[in-house]
Write a protein that holds these residues in place. Structure first.
Motif, short mmCIF file in Angstrom:
data_model
loop_
_atom_site.label_atom_id
_atom_site.label_comp_id
_atom_site.label_asym_id
_atom_site.label_seq_id
_atom_site.Cartn_x
_atom_site.Cartn_y
_atom_site.Cartn_z
N PHE A 138 36.42 15.49 87.76
CA PHE A 138 36.68 14.35 86.89
C PHE A 138 35.57 13.33 87.05
CE2 PHE A 138 40.82 15.99 86.08
CZ PHE A 138 41.17 15.44 84.86
N CYS A 139 34.98 12.97 85.93
CA CYS A 139 33.93 11.96 85.89
C CYS A 139 34.48 10.75 85.14
CB CYS A 139 32.69 12.57 85.23
SG CYS A 139 31.25 11.49 85.28
N SER A 140 33.68 10.13 84.31
CA SER A 140 34.13 8.99 83.52
C SER A 140 33.18 8.78 82.35
CB SER A 140 34.16 7.71 84.36
OG SER A 140 34.39 6.57 83.55
N SER A 141 33.73 8.34 81.23
CA SER A 141 32.88 8.01 80.08
C SER A 141 31.97 6.82 80.38
CB SER A 141 33.75 7.70 78.86
OG SER A 141 34.61 6.59 79.12
N THR A 143 29.80 6.59 82.54
CA THR A 143 28.45 7.00 82.93
C THR A 143 27.50 7.06 81.73
OG1 THR A 143 28.99 9.35 82.68
CG2 THR A 143 29.30 8.36 84.86
N SER A 144 28.04 6.98 80.52
CA SER A 144 27.18 7.12 79.35
C SER A 144 27.32 6.02 78.30
CB SER A 144 27.44 8.48 78.67
OG SER A 144 28.79 8.59 78.29
N ARG A 159 30.66 8.26 89.90
CA ARG A 159 31.01 9.18 88.81
C ARG A 159 29.76 9.90 88.29
NH1 ARG A 159 35.06 10.93 90.08
NH2 ARG A 159 34.25 10.05 92.00
N GLU A 163 29.03 13.95 87.94
CA GLU A 163 28.50 14.57 86.73
C GLU A 163 27.31 15.47 87.05
OE1 GLU A 163 26.49 12.23 83.40
OE2 GLU A 163 28.56 12.37 82.71
N THR A 182 32.80 19.33 83.85
CA THR A 182 33.10 17.93 84.12
C THR A 182 33.98 17.40 83.00
OG1 THR A 182 30.99 17.56 85.24
CG2 THR A 182 32.14 15.62 84.44
N SER A 184 35.36 13.85 81.39
CA SER A 184 34.97 12.43 81.40
C SER A 184 35.87 11.61 80.48
CB SER A 184 33.51 12.28 80.97
OG SER A 184 32.66 12.96 81.87
N TYR A 196 42.89 17.26 78.18
CA TYR A 196 41.64 17.40 78.92
C TYR A 196 41.59 18.70 79.71
CZ TYR A 196 40.59 12.52 77.95
OH TYR A 196 40.33 11.34 77.33
#
Length: 205
Positions: A138-141, A143-144, A159, A163, A182, A184, A196
């Protein structure tokens, strides 16, 4: 009729609450056996086990930022189910006061656990992952997205590591067709998080 994950074993870290809880229940609804990992919410973890069924789920307390507790988590998983098919690395801290000015060494060291856990859980679980297994980080939005605010410095950094880990691990452990993904998510209601996990697992599992 059996679910499409019948006979599979899933280990989900941080799965007594939130996205992890919804993920564990979603896997259980498809007839997977599930290890529900928690660090402090034993009652909530047992409720997840109850929803899945005690014949197919167990709860295991382990702080996955600590190597000895990771060892115990893997041991209890293998003692009960003998294998791992799906490894979901959800546990982590949402640290919202991590701007550069506010950051101190203690805070930084605490967040490093969010990196320690995924690295060593994958390392220690890989010998037990079956051919065609799945690893999901699990990452996160955050990061972008360009709208991120300064107080997410440390959280976004950890996070981002997750990724990049998935990209490297996808090349490091594919020998037995183990697929690494990943996930996110952004800020969402956990009642609908099952979508997800299905995207990440794919249709071949």
């Amino acid at each position: 009729m059996s679910g499409r994950l019948s006979g599979k074993v899933a280990l989900v870290t941080g799965s007594s609450r939130g996205i992890g809880r919804a993920t564990a229940i979603a896997l259980g609804n498809e007839d997977a056996s599930v290890v529900v990992n928690y660090i402090s919410s034993s009652g909530a973890a047992e409720e997840v086990v109850r929803q899945i069924g005690a014949d197919r789920a167990i709860s295991v307390r382990a702080d996955v930022s600590k190597l000895d507790e990771i060892d115990e988590l893997i041991k209890q998983t293998i003692d009960r189910f003998q294998k791992i098919d799906i490894l979901v690395l959800n546990a982590g801290l949402l640290w919202q006061n991590g701007s550069l000015e506010a950051t101190d060494e203690k805070m930084f060291d605490k967040l490093v656990g969010d990196i320690t856990g995924p690295v060593f859980i994958v390392q220690k679980a890989t010998p037990y992952l079956r051919d065609g297994g799945r690893v999901m980080l699990f990452c996160s939005s955050l990061t972008s997205v360009s709208m991120i605010t300064p107080n997410y410095l440390l959280y976004a950094a950890t996070r981002g590591v997750a990724e990049q880990m998935s990209r490297v691990l996808a090349k490091d452990i594919p020998k037995r067709n183990i697929i690494v993904n990943t996930i996110s998510p952004g800020p969402t209601g956990t009642e609908c998080q099952w979508c997800y996990i299905y995207i990440a697992i794919g249709n071949e599992t």
